[in-house]
Design an enzyme around this catalytic site. Structure first.
Site, PDB file in Angstrom:
ATOM      1  CG  ASP A  36     -44.296  44.122 -15.548  1.00 15.76           C
ATOM      2  OD1 ASP A  36     -44.052  43.628 -16.774  1.00 15.76           O
ATOM      3  OD2 ASP A  36     -43.940  45.002 -15.105  1.00 15.76           O
ATOM      4  CD  GLU A  65     -43.490  56.509 -15.490  1.00 11.71           C
ATOM      5  OE1 GLU A  65     -43.708  56.122 -16.683  1.00 11.71           O
ATOM      6  OE2 GLU A  65     -42.811  55.893 -14.695  1.00 11.71           O
ATOM      7  CB  SER A  81     -44.779  64.280 -20.963  1.00 11.75           C
ATOM      8  OG  SER A  81     -43.769  63.330 -21.390  1.00 11.75           O
ATOM      9  CG  PHE A  98     -35.378  51.355 -11.346  1.00 14.77           C
ATOM     10  CD1 PHE A  98     -36.065  50.504 -10.443  1.00 14.77           C
ATOM     11  CD2 PHE A  98     -35.405  52.851 -11.141  1.00 14.77           C
ATOM     12  CE1 PHE A  98     -36.970  51.187  -9.485  1.00 14.77           C
ATOM     13  CE2 PHE A  98     -36.072  53.406 -10.154  1.00 14.77           C
ATOM     14  CZ  PHE A  98     -36.815  52.491  -9.261  1.00 14.77           C
ATOM     15  CG  HIS A 116     -42.165  60.407 -20.804  1.00 13.27           C
ATOM     16  ND1 HIS A 116     -43.468  61.023 -20.459  1.00 13.27           N
ATOM     17  CD2 HIS A 116     -42.318  59.359 -20.005  1.00 13.27           C
ATOM     18  CE1 HIS A 116     -44.274  60.072 -19.605  1.00 13.27           C
ATOM     19  NE2 HIS A 116     -43.508  59.167 -19.223  1.00 13.27           N
TER      20      HIS A 116
END
Length: 279
Positions: A100, A9, A7, A207, A257
Site C-alpha cells: 500500500d 504473522e 504459521s 480492518f 496462517h
C-alpha cells in the site's frame, strides 16, 4: 495423515514494551512447532529496518522467518539490495505483496503489481526464495470483477510463486469455492487460509473495511450485541473461529496462517481445541 502447516504473522514492534511482548508471544506460539513466522512490511517500506531486525531475531531463535516485501514505492535497485541482505543472512522465504502507498503518496515506484515483483525476484535470485503471495477468496477490494481478480492471482503464480496465503474470512464456503475456481483455472499451488481471531468488533470492523474482508451480518450483529462485555465477546469469537478452522481443515485446507496481532492467548486456545501442532 499429513499434519496441517501452521504459521503465524507478526508486525514489527515500535517500542521496548512491544518488543518484550512479541518475544513472549513467540515463545508461546513456538510450542506449536509452526512452519514459519512472517513479519509485516509497513506501507511503502516504512518498517523496513524493524522488519529486518525482527526477522533476524526470529531466525536466531532457531525458527524460520519470512519477511513481507512489497513493491509499492520501491525501485528495482532498492528491492535488489533488500533481497541480497536477506539472502546473505540465510533467509529464504518471502511473503511478496504489492503493498500500500503511504498516506499522501501517489508514486508506485517500479512495481505496480505483485506479479511484477515476483518476476523480478525470480529473475535476480532464481529459486533461492520460497515465495508466498496473497489470495483473496472474497476478492481484492480494488478488483474490477471476480474473474479479473482470479487472473491477477494466476499471474502471480505463473510468475513463480510457490504457495499462497489468503486474506481472512469467516465464511468457509468462500474459501472452498475459491479453491474450485483456482483448480478450474489451472492453479494448483497450496493455498493456506488466513485466520483472524476476534478480539473486539471495532478493531475487526476497521480492518475489514480496509482489506475488503466480509463480516457476515449474523456475526457482526452478535458481536455488536455484546457491547463492552469483552470477555463474552471473545468467548463467542473463540467458538466461531475454532469452528471455522475445523471446517477448513476437514475440507482439505493444507494448513492455517494466523494473523496474531502479536498476541498468543486466543490462538493458543484455538490450537489446543483443534489439537494442532505444525510440522
Amino acid at each position: 495423515m499429513t499434519a496441517p502447516m501452521i504459521s503465524f504473522e507478526f508486525f514489527p514492534p515500535k517500542t521496548a514494551e512491544g518488543l518484550a511482548k512479541l518475544r513472549e508471544t513467540r515463545k508461546q506460539l513456538a510450542l506449536l512447532n509452526p512452519k514459519f513466522f512472517s513479519v509485516t512490511f509497513g506501507a511503502g517500506g516504512s518498517t523496513r529496518d524493524r522488519t529486518l531486525e525482527t526477522v533476524l531475531e526470529i531466525q536466531s531463535e532457531g525458527h524460520e522467518a519470512a519477511p513481507h516485501i512489497s513493491g509499492v514505492s520501491s525501485s528495482g535497485e532498492e528491492i535488489q539490495g533488500l533481497l541480497e541482505t536477506y539472502r546473505n543472512k540465510g533467509i529464504n522465504r518471502l511473503v511478496v505483496l504489492r503493498g500500500d502507498l503511504p498516506s499522501g503518496e501517489v508514486s508506485a515506484g517500479d512495481f505496480h503489481y505483485a506479479n511484477e515483483l515476483v518476476s523480478f525476484i525470480r529473475q535476480t535470485t532464481g529459486d533461492w526464495f520460497h515465495i508466498e503471495v496473497a489470495a483473496y477468496p472474497e476478492f481484492h477490494p480494488e478488483a474490477r470483477s471476480p474473474s479479473a481478480d482470479l487472473m491477477h492471482f494466476k499471474n502471480k503464480i505463473d510468475a513463480g510463486a510457490n504457495t499462497a496465503i489468503t486474506q481472512y474470512f469467516y465464511n468457509p464456503d468462500a474459501y472452498f469455492r475459491f479453491m474450485d475456481q483456482c483448480q478450474s483455472a489451472g492453479i494448483n499451488v497450496p493455498i493456506v487460509p488466513g485466520v483472524m481471531p476476534i478480539y473486539n468488533i471495532t478493531q475487526l470492523a476497521r480492518f475489514s473495511d480496509v482489506c475488503g474482508a466480509d463480516i457476515p451480518r449474523w456475526l457482526r450483529l452478535r458481536l455488536q450485541d455484546y457491547g463492552d462485555d469483552l470477555a463474552s465477546l471473545r468467548a463467542f469469537g473463540l467458538d466461531v473461529v475454532t469452528e471455522l478452522c475445523q471446517k477448513l481443515l476437514a475440507g482439505g485446507a493444507p494448513g492455517l496462517h494466523f494473523y496474531t496481532l502479536n498476541q498468543a492467548g486466543i490462538i493458543s486456545t484455538i490450537a489446543s481445541h483443534l489439537n494442532l501442532q505444525g510440522d
